[in-house]
Design an enzyme around this catalytic site. Structure first.
Site, PDB file in Angstrom:
ATOM      1  N   ARG A 140       0.811  -1.230   0.000  1.00  0.00           N
ATOM      2  CA  ARG A 140       0.000   0.000   0.000  1.00  0.00           C
ATOM      3  C   ARG A 140       0.840   1.272   0.000  1.00  0.00           C
ATOM      4  NH1 ARG A 140      -3.506  -2.791   3.789  1.00  0.00           N
ATOM      5  NH2 ARG A 140      -5.139  -3.776   2.566  1.00  0.00           N
ATOM      6  N   LYS A 162       2.773  11.191 -11.382  1.00  0.00           N
ATOM      7  CA  LYS A 162       1.907  10.279 -12.147  1.00  0.00           C
ATOM      8  C   LYS A 162       2.673   8.985 -12.396  1.00  0.00           C
ATOM      9  CE  LYS A 162      -1.090  13.368 -14.790  1.00  0.00           C
ATOM     10  NZ  LYS A 162      -1.442  13.805 -16.150  1.00  0.00           N
ATOM     11  N   GLU A 204       8.680  17.053 -25.693  1.00  0.00           N
ATOM     12  CA  GLU A 204       8.075  17.487 -24.414  1.00  0.00           C
ATOM     13  C   GLU A 204       8.687  18.811 -23.957  1.00  0.00           C
ATOM     14  OE1 GLU A 204       5.506  15.865 -23.046  1.00  0.00           O
ATOM     15  OE2 GLU A 204       5.724  13.703 -23.384  1.00  0.00           O
ATOM     16  N   LYS A 246       7.106  22.640 -14.684  1.00  0.00           N
ATOM     17  CA  LYS A 246       6.240  21.533 -14.257  1.00  0.00           C
ATOM     18  C   LYS A 246       5.967  21.615 -12.755  1.00  0.00           C
ATOM     19  CE  LYS A 246       4.792  16.902 -14.736  1.00  0.00           C
ATOM     20  NZ  LYS A 246       4.845  15.636 -15.428  1.00  0.00           N
ATOM     21  N   GLU A 256      -4.675  17.012 -11.298  1.00  0.00           N
ATOM     22  CA  GLU A 256      -5.216  17.348 -12.610  1.00  0.00           C
ATOM     23  C   GLU A 256      -6.708  17.654 -12.587  1.00  0.00           C
ATOM     24  OE1 GLU A 256      -3.271  15.336 -15.984  1.00  0.00           O
ATOM     25  OE2 GLU A 256      -5.259  15.259 -16.874  1.00  0.00           O
ATOM     26  N   ARG A 260      -3.305  21.484 -14.691  1.00  0.00           N
ATOM     27  CA  ARG A 260      -2.335  20.440 -15.046  1.00  0.00           C
ATOM     28  C   ARG A 260      -2.660  19.802 -16.390  1.00  0.00           C
ATOM     29  NH1 ARG A 260       0.639  15.839 -11.278  1.00  0.00           N
ATOM     30  NH2 ARG A 260       1.758  14.878 -13.006  1.00  0.00           N
ATOM     31  N   ASN A 264      -1.078  18.094 -21.090  1.00  0.00           N
ATOM     32  CA  ASN A 264      -1.502  17.061 -22.047  1.00  0.00           C
ATOM     33  C   ASN A 264      -1.590  17.602 -23.466  1.00  0.00           C
ATOM     34  OD1 ASN A 264      -1.747  15.192 -19.957  1.00  0.00           O
ATOM     35  ND2 ASN A 264      -3.820  15.879 -19.493  1.00  0.00           N
ATOM     36  N   HIS A 267      -1.569  15.282 -26.435  1.00  0.00           N
ATOM     37  CA  HIS A 267      -1.704  13.905 -25.958  1.00  0.00           C
ATOM     38  C   HIS A 267      -3.000  13.222 -26.386  1.00  0.00           C
ATOM     39  CE1 HIS A 267       1.830  14.998 -23.725  1.00  0.00           C
ATOM     40  NE2 HIS A 267       1.889  13.836 -23.100  1.00  0.00           N
ATOM     41  N   HIS A 271      -1.872   9.919 -27.900  1.00  0.00           N
ATOM     42  CA  HIS A 271      -2.185   8.613 -27.305  1.00  0.00           C
ATOM     43  C   HIS A 271      -2.973   7.746 -28.287  1.00  0.00           C
ATOM     44  CE1 HIS A 271      -1.698   9.867 -22.777  1.00  0.00           C
ATOM     45  NE2 HIS A 271      -0.552   9.707 -23.403  1.00  0.00           N
ATOM     46  N   HIS A 285       6.692   7.612 -27.644  1.00  0.00           N
ATOM     47  CA  HIS A 285       5.716   8.505 -27.013  1.00  0.00           C
ATOM     48  C   HIS A 285       5.970   9.977 -27.381  1.00  0.00           C
ATOM     49  CE1 HIS A 285       2.974  10.209 -24.111  1.00  0.00           C
ATOM     50  NE2 HIS A 285       3.955  10.929 -23.609  1.00  0.00           N
TER      51      HIS A 285
HETATM   52  P1  NAD Z   1      11.823   4.780 -22.180  1.00  0.00           P
HETATM   53  O1  NAD Z   1      11.800   4.752 -20.722  1.00  0.00           O
HETATM   54  O2  NAD Z   1      11.296   3.613 -22.927  1.00  0.00           O
HETATM   55  O3  NAD Z   1      13.291   5.105 -22.675  1.00  0.00           O
HETATM   56  C1  NAD Z   1      13.559   5.125 -24.048  1.00  0.00           C
HETATM   57  C2  NAD Z   1      14.687   4.163 -24.414  1.00  0.00           C
HETATM   58  O4  NAD Z   1      15.920   4.732 -23.994  1.00  0.00           O
HETATM   59  C3  NAD Z   1      14.612   2.811 -23.731  1.00  0.00           C
HETATM   60  O5  NAD Z   1      15.017   1.838 -24.646  1.00  0.00           O
HETATM   61  C4  NAD Z   1      15.645   2.899 -22.608  1.00  0.00           C
HETATM   62  O6  NAD Z   1      16.213   1.652 -22.297  1.00  0.00           O
HETATM   63  C5  NAD Z   1      16.664   3.800 -23.222  1.00  0.00           C
HETATM   64  N1  NAD Z   1      17.434   4.624 -22.302  1.00  0.00           N
HETATM   65  C6  NAD Z   1      16.976   5.282 -21.220  1.00  0.00           C
HETATM   66  N2  NAD Z   1      17.940   6.056 -20.706  1.00  0.00           N
HETATM   67  C7  NAD Z   1      19.022   5.867 -21.482  1.00  0.00           C
HETATM   68  C8  NAD Z   1      20.339   6.391 -21.466  1.00  0.00           C
HETATM   69  N3  NAD Z   1      20.702   7.329 -20.602  1.00  0.00           N
HETATM   70  N4  NAD Z   1      21.208   5.954 -22.406  1.00  0.00           N
HETATM   71  C9  NAD Z   1      20.829   5.039 -23.346  1.00  0.00           C
HETATM   72  N5  NAD Z   1      19.603   4.529 -23.415  1.00  0.00           N
HETATM   73  C10 NAD Z   1      18.715   4.934 -22.491  1.00  0.00           C
HETATM   74  O7  NAD Z   1      10.986   6.028 -22.753  1.00  0.00           O
HETATM   75  P2  NAD Z   1      10.850   7.561 -22.335  1.00  0.00           P
HETATM   76  O8  NAD Z   1      10.724   8.285 -23.606  1.00  0.00           O
HETATM   77  O9  NAD Z   1      11.841   7.968 -21.342  1.00  0.00           O
HETATM   78  O10 NAD Z   1       9.443   7.564 -21.574  1.00  0.00           O
HETATM   79  C11 NAD Z   1       8.233   7.305 -22.250  1.00  0.00           C
HETATM   80  C12 NAD Z   1       7.200   6.906 -21.227  1.00  0.00           C
HETATM   81  O11 NAD Z   1       7.015   7.975 -20.310  1.00  0.00           O
HETATM   82  C13 NAD Z   1       5.853   6.636 -21.852  1.00  0.00           C
HETATM   83  O12 NAD Z   1       5.355   5.433 -21.344  1.00  0.00           O
HETATM   84  C14 NAD Z   1       4.985   7.790 -21.377  1.00  0.00           C
HETATM   85  O13 NAD Z   1       3.646   7.437 -21.229  1.00  0.00           O
HETATM   86  C15 NAD Z   1       5.621   8.102 -20.057  1.00  0.00           C
HETATM   87  N6  NAD Z   1       5.355   9.448 -19.584  1.00  0.00           N
HETATM   88  C16 NAD Z   1       4.914   9.597 -18.307  1.00  0.00           C
HETATM   89  C17 NAD Z   1       4.673  10.847 -17.787  1.00  0.00           C
HETATM   90  C18 NAD Z   1       4.281  11.001 -16.359  1.00  0.00           C
HETATM   91  O14 NAD Z   1       3.947  12.127 -15.952  1.00  0.00           O
HETATM   92  N7  NAD Z   1       4.340   9.970 -15.555  1.00  0.00           N
HETATM   93  C19 NAD Z   1       4.890  11.988 -18.585  1.00  0.00           C
HETATM   94  C20 NAD Z   1       5.337  11.814 -19.894  1.00  0.00           C
HETATM   95  C21 NAD Z   1       5.571  10.529 -20.381  1.00  0.00           C
HETATM   96  N1  GLY Z   2       2.808  14.536 -18.349  1.00  0.00           N
HETATM   97  C1  GLY Z   2       1.581  15.111 -17.914  1.00  0.00           C
HETATM   98  C2  GLY Z   2       1.505  15.326 -16.436  1.00  0.00           C
HETATM   99  O1  GLY Z   2       2.399  15.019 -15.686  1.00  0.00           O
HETATM  100  O2  GLY Z   2       0.510  15.806 -15.979  1.00  0.00           O
END
Ligand code: NAD
Ligand code: GLY
Length: 387
Positions: A140, A162, A204, A246, A256, A260, A264, A267, A271, A285
């Protein structure tokens, strides 16, 4: 952003002697610092130690990041007297799934996770979202620290709490708000990031300018190419600037309920495109967000809300740095209007059955609306897919 260079740090931020900056996310009892700098990983153990409370930590990473950066983190933890274990997941968006979460949870319990165990997410947004959701739900809720290693994770996903996974019905539909205790954004880790992933994160970055910060967008028009090509000072400045933006938004609206949602931008379209190609390498993404922002600005212009020249200017910058801005740039994709609109309807941003869009009156003048008529959307999408 030259502004950010010239302006004294706002309360809750400071530039340390090493050039690292601290941005405070003000959320009462859930407040935390984001440290942004070059070479922070070497001191990560000492930075994390106060949150480990004398116990072993569990680092969650993916195979790619683990190979590149886990030794450095482990050495730093060990130098600070913090013991730990690591769980290494496969890389890629597929890892944000129930199956991967189950595997991670099984490993956490085999290792002996306790209420006061600290998890550390070392990786991009996928690992941050997955490990964050595991931290939100194991026993939890346990504490966690984000050490983001992609540009996208440093400017967006590691901040704001998030967490979650994707399900068949859509992206990020299962999750929780769970704030980290600390975020360490070491821009040196971006040196190993493939250019395509760096660019995806840059979408982003542009998003912050497009939402409400025209001077930052103009700064990116000037400095974006050098930043992408590896200029570390510019990278640090951009990451800190985005984190400040942010942090401000999240402090106003953690869950949100209002402002907030501006984060998006792009998005609702993005999405739907990601879902249609099946979350994977065909469309990252951040690439989906770039196309989504271009569509949001084009739709704004089409609805007479925004001068076409503003949409063109945003799209010209995304094009110039090499980001996709049209659905037909997604390799092998065969998008259908009805399918995309159905997917938009399954998004968690739907309110009282109405789609939520972030549209714009210009660059830096985005707003939230549910007033896009279904017919206008359908006609726009048909045109966007035909072009
Ligand atoms: P990811 O985590 O898949 O990383 C992209 C690729 O880069 C992966 O293959 C990873 O292994 C590699 N990688 C990571 N760091 C590296 C480094 N320093 N050197 C070499 N390779 C490296 O993708 P991302 O673009 O970081 O994140 C996308 C995800 O984030 C999506 O699922 C999206 O929905 C999510 N997201 C979440 C929020 C939130 O607020 N929680 C906001 C925006 C996006
Ligand atoms: N990436 C959108 C949020 O954090 O609200």
């Amino acid at each position: 952003m030259s502004e950010a260079r010239e302006t004294a740090p706002a309360p809750g931020e400071d530039a340390g002697a090493d050039g690292a900056q601290t941005v405070r996310v003000d959320l009462g009892a859930r407040s935390y610092d984001i440290r942004v700098g070059a070479g922070l990983m070497a001191g990560a153990g000492a930075a994390v130690k106060p949150f480990a409370g004398g116990r072993r930590v569990i680092v969650v990473s993916d195979e790619t990041v683990g190979d590149l950066h886990l030794d450095m983190l482990a050495a730093s933890l060990s130098a600070a007297g913090v013991g730990g274990e690591a769980v290494v997941m496969p890389p890629g968006e597929e890892t944000k799934s129930f199956r991967a979460l189950e595997g991670l949870m099984d490993r956490l319990f085999e290792i002996g996770v306790e209420r006061r165990t600290l998890l550390i997410a070392l990786g991009g947004g996928v690992i941050g979202d997955l490990a964050g959701f595991a931290a939100a739900t194991a026993l939890r809720g346990v504490d966690f620290v984000q050490i983001p290693t992609t540009l996208l994770a440093q400017v967006d996903s590691s901040v704001g709490g998030k967490t979650g996974i994707n399900v068949a019905a859509g992206k990020n539909l299962v999750g929780a708000f769970h704030q980290p205790r600390l975020v360490l954004a070491d821009v040196e880790t971006l040196d190993t990031l493939p250019r395509r992933d760096f660019l995806a994160g840059y979408a982003e970055v542009v998003k912050y300018g497009a939402i409400d910060d025209r001077p930052f967008f103009e700064w990116l028009e000037t400095n974006g190419a050098a930043l992408i090509d590896g200029d570390q000072d510019l990278r640090r400045e951009a990451v800190a600037h985005c984190c400040r933006a942010k942090a401000r938004i999240v402090a106003q609206d953690e869950r949100e309920g209002g402002v907030r949602a501006l984060l998006n931008l792009g998005h609702t379209f993005g999405h739907a495109l990601e879902g249609a190609v099946g979350y994977g390498d065909a469309l990252l993404h951040g690439e989906a967000v770039a196309i989504g922002m271009a569509l949001a600005f084009r739709l704004s212009a089409r609805l007479g809300l925004c001068p076409a020249a503003q949409a063109d200017r945003l799209i010209a910058h995304l094009d110039a740095v090499g980001l996709p801005t049209r659905p037909d740039q997604v390799p092998g994709a065969d998008f259908e209007v009805d399918d995309l609109i159905r997917r938009m309807g399954a998004d968690k941003k739907v309110k009282d059955g109405k789609l939520t869009f972030i549209l714009a009156r210009g660059i830096g003048e985005s707003f939230i609306t549910q007033e896009v008529e279904a017919d206008a959307l359908r006609a726009f999408m048909a045109e966007a897919l035909a072009s």
